[in-house]
Design an enzyme around this catalytic site. Structure first.
Site, PDB file in Angstrom:
ATOM      1  N   GLY A  32       0.819  -1.207   0.000  1.00 44.05           N
ATOM      2  CA  GLY A  32       0.000   0.000   0.000  1.00 44.05           C
ATOM      3  C   GLY A  32       0.852   1.256   0.000  1.00 44.05           C
ATOM      4  O   GLY A  32       2.036   1.210  -0.340  1.00 44.05           O
ATOM      5  N   HIS A  38       4.679   2.048  -7.960  1.00 49.69           N
ATOM      6  CA  HIS A  38       3.749   0.908  -7.918  1.00 49.69           C
ATOM      7  C   HIS A  38       2.826   0.929  -9.134  1.00 49.69           C
ATOM      8  O   HIS A  38       2.536  -0.109  -9.729  1.00 49.69           O
ATOM      9  CB  HIS A  38       2.859   0.991  -6.676  1.00 49.69           C
ATOM     10  CG  HIS A  38       3.575   0.920  -5.374  1.00 49.69           C
ATOM     11  ND1 HIS A  38       3.703   2.005  -4.538  1.00 49.69           N
ATOM     12  CD2 HIS A  38       4.186  -0.115  -4.751  1.00 49.69           C
ATOM     13  CE1 HIS A  38       4.354   1.648  -3.454  1.00 49.69           C
ATOM     14  NE2 HIS A  38       4.670   0.369  -3.552  1.00 49.69           N
ATOM     15  N   GLN A  62       7.774  -9.368   7.822  1.00 51.24           N
ATOM     16  CA  GLN A  62       9.020  -8.841   7.244  1.00 51.24           C
ATOM     17  C   GLN A  62       9.550  -7.621   7.978  1.00 51.24           C
ATOM     18  O   GLN A  62      10.522  -7.017   7.556  1.00 51.24           O
ATOM     19  CB  GLN A  62       8.844  -8.566   5.756  1.00 51.24           C
ATOM     20  CG  GLN A  62       7.967  -7.381   5.399  1.00 51.24           C
ATOM     21  CD  GLN A  62       7.731  -7.303   3.898  1.00 51.24           C
ATOM     22  OE1 GLN A  62       6.957  -8.071   3.360  1.00 51.24           O
ATOM     23  NE2 GLN A  62       8.383  -6.380   3.216  1.00 51.24           N
ATOM     24  N   GLN A 154      15.567  -7.844  -3.103  1.00 58.40           N
ATOM     25  CA  GLN A 154      14.267  -8.517  -2.966  1.00 58.40           C
ATOM     26  C   GLN A 154      13.887  -9.216  -4.279  1.00 58.40           C
ATOM     27  O   GLN A 154      13.423 -10.361  -4.279  1.00 58.40           O
ATOM     28  CB  GLN A 154      13.192  -7.492  -2.589  1.00 58.40           C
ATOM     29  CG  GLN A 154      11.765  -8.023  -2.699  1.00 58.40           C
ATOM     30  CD  GLN A 154      10.742  -7.055  -2.156  1.00 58.40           C
ATOM     31  OE1 GLN A 154      10.579  -6.958  -0.946  1.00 58.40           O
ATOM     32  NE2 GLN A 154      10.046  -6.333  -3.020  1.00 58.40           N
ATOM     33  N   VAL A 177      11.304   3.698 -10.966  1.00 56.39           N
ATOM     34  CA  VAL A 177      10.733   4.985 -11.397  1.00 56.39           C
ATOM     35  C   VAL A 177      11.343   6.070 -10.509  1.00 56.39           C
ATOM     36  O   VAL A 177      11.385   5.938  -9.280  1.00 56.39           O
ATOM     37  CB  VAL A 177       9.191   4.985 -11.282  1.00 56.39           C
ATOM     38  CG1 VAL A 177       8.608   6.316 -11.712  1.00 56.39           C
ATOM     39  CG2 VAL A 177       8.615   3.852 -12.128  1.00 56.39           C
TER      40      VAL A 177
HETATM   41  O1  PAF Z   1       8.170  -4.588  -1.758  1.00 57.31           O
HETATM   42  C1  PAF Z   1       7.182  -4.688  -1.005  1.00 57.31           C
HETATM   43  O2  PAF Z   1       6.321  -3.805  -0.929  1.00 57.31           O
HETATM   44  C2  PAF Z   1       7.040  -5.929  -0.128  1.00 57.31           C
HETATM   45  O3  PAF Z   1       8.263  -6.390   0.309  1.00 57.31           O
HETATM   46  C3  PAF Z   1       6.230  -7.057  -0.803  1.00 57.31           C
HETATM   47  C4  PAF Z   1       6.938  -7.592  -2.043  1.00 57.31           C
HETATM   48  C5  PAF Z   1       4.855  -6.547  -1.182  1.00 57.31           C
HETATM   49  C6  PAF Z   1       6.060  -8.234   0.164  1.00 57.31           C
HETATM   50  O4  PAF Z   1       5.370  -7.842   1.301  1.00 57.31           O
END
Ligand code: PAF
Length: 279
Positions: A32, A38, A62, A154, A177
């Site tokens: 979010g 995004h 996380q 990641q 971006v």
């Molecule tokens: O990059 C993120 O926003 C988060 O690490 C993800 C990939 C949505 C996992 O919670």
């Protein structure tokens, strides 16, 4: 109105219909607080897939700092309005107990690539990411998953887990971006003061200059030392790391024949910023 599903059962019911019709499902996992970065992932998924699901879930597993988890912005109504401009076909926004019900006890741990850099600075972080991403792929019946290159490590962790676990999901890394002044888009940028925001582009400028020097034949040590110096002079409180690594394994690399990546993390205004570029 984009449907917002709260339970795996509702989401699965929609995804099964799409699958049965032979449609390709693209998934954009997010926590979010959406910004243009995004939205560019969602637009790419829109262009390449028949159906697009954006997930919005602030994943407790996380976060190694409970304060960070509490403070993480939750802006679902604004996020839904932005996603309507793409548009996506569905939003999946579950509560934590839907994702981690009582008795949940499995962890996906990706060895090697998740250990250095962010993995060292944020113990347990990538186990949380790998576990939730594996679950989200399963919940959404994803054919393709879209991730930003801004979180380069990641992206490598997710690529590796999809390979290692034979997931039938194609993991797609999308260009970072940037704001007009070069700063990589991030929800953290909003936490910078006006002065901090003015200094923040120095991170990208400094690693870009270092990458240029390395390509021109200067030693990486020297180039990295200069980049760190430039950042400290600009007002960064702490440079956590600036490292030249193998782009896939994230291990130290002095082999210019392999794709390499310069990755950096630094503190400005009490905000931790990260960025990376190819070398
Ligand atoms: O990059 C993120 O926003 C988060 O690490 C993800 C990939 C949505 C996992 O919670």
């Amino acid at each position: 109105m984009i449907p917002i599903y709260r339970t795996v059962a509702e989401l699965r019911a929609a995804a099964r219909v799409w699958r049965a019709a032979g449609e390709v499902i693209g998934v954009v996992p997010t926590m979010g607080a959406l910004h243009d970065g995004h939205l560019s992932l969602a637009r790419r998924a829109r262009a390449e897939c028949d159906r697009v699901i954006t997930t919005i879930f602030v994943n407790p597993m996380q976060f190694n700092n409970p304060e960070d988890l509490k403070k993480y912005p939750r802006t679902e109504a604004a996020d839904a309005a932005l996603l309507a401009t793409v548009p996506v076909d569905a939003i999946f926004a579950p509560q934590p107990d839907e994702v981690y019900p009582e008795g949940f006890g499995s962890v996906v741990s990706v060895s090697g690539v998740s250990e250095p850099l962010e993995g060292k600075m944020r113990p347990g972080h990538f186990d949380g990411v790998a576990t939730v991403v594996t679950k989200l792929f399963g919940m959404t019946l994803a054919d393709r998953g879209y991730f930003g290159q801004k979180d380069w490590q990641q992206l490598q962790v997710v690529q590796k887990l999809a390979r290692d676990l034979n997931l039938a999901v194609q993991v797609i890394g999308c260009e970072t971006v940037r704001e007009a002044d070069g700063l990589a888009m991030s929800s953290r940028n909003l936490r910078l003061t006006v002065e901090g925001r003015a200094k923040a582009p120095v991170l990208y400028a400094a690693i870009s200059a270092a990458a240029l020097e390395i390509r021109a034949g200067h030693t990486d040590r020297m180039a990295i030392r200069e980049a760190a110096e430039t950042m400290r002079e600009a007002g960064f409180e702490r440079v956590e790391y600036i490292e030249l690594r193998d782009a896939e394994t994230l291990m130290p690399s002095d082999d210019p024949a392999r794709p390499r990546r310069m990755l950096a993390a630094a503190w400005l205004d009490g905000v931790r910023l990260i960025d990376n570029i190819p070398v």
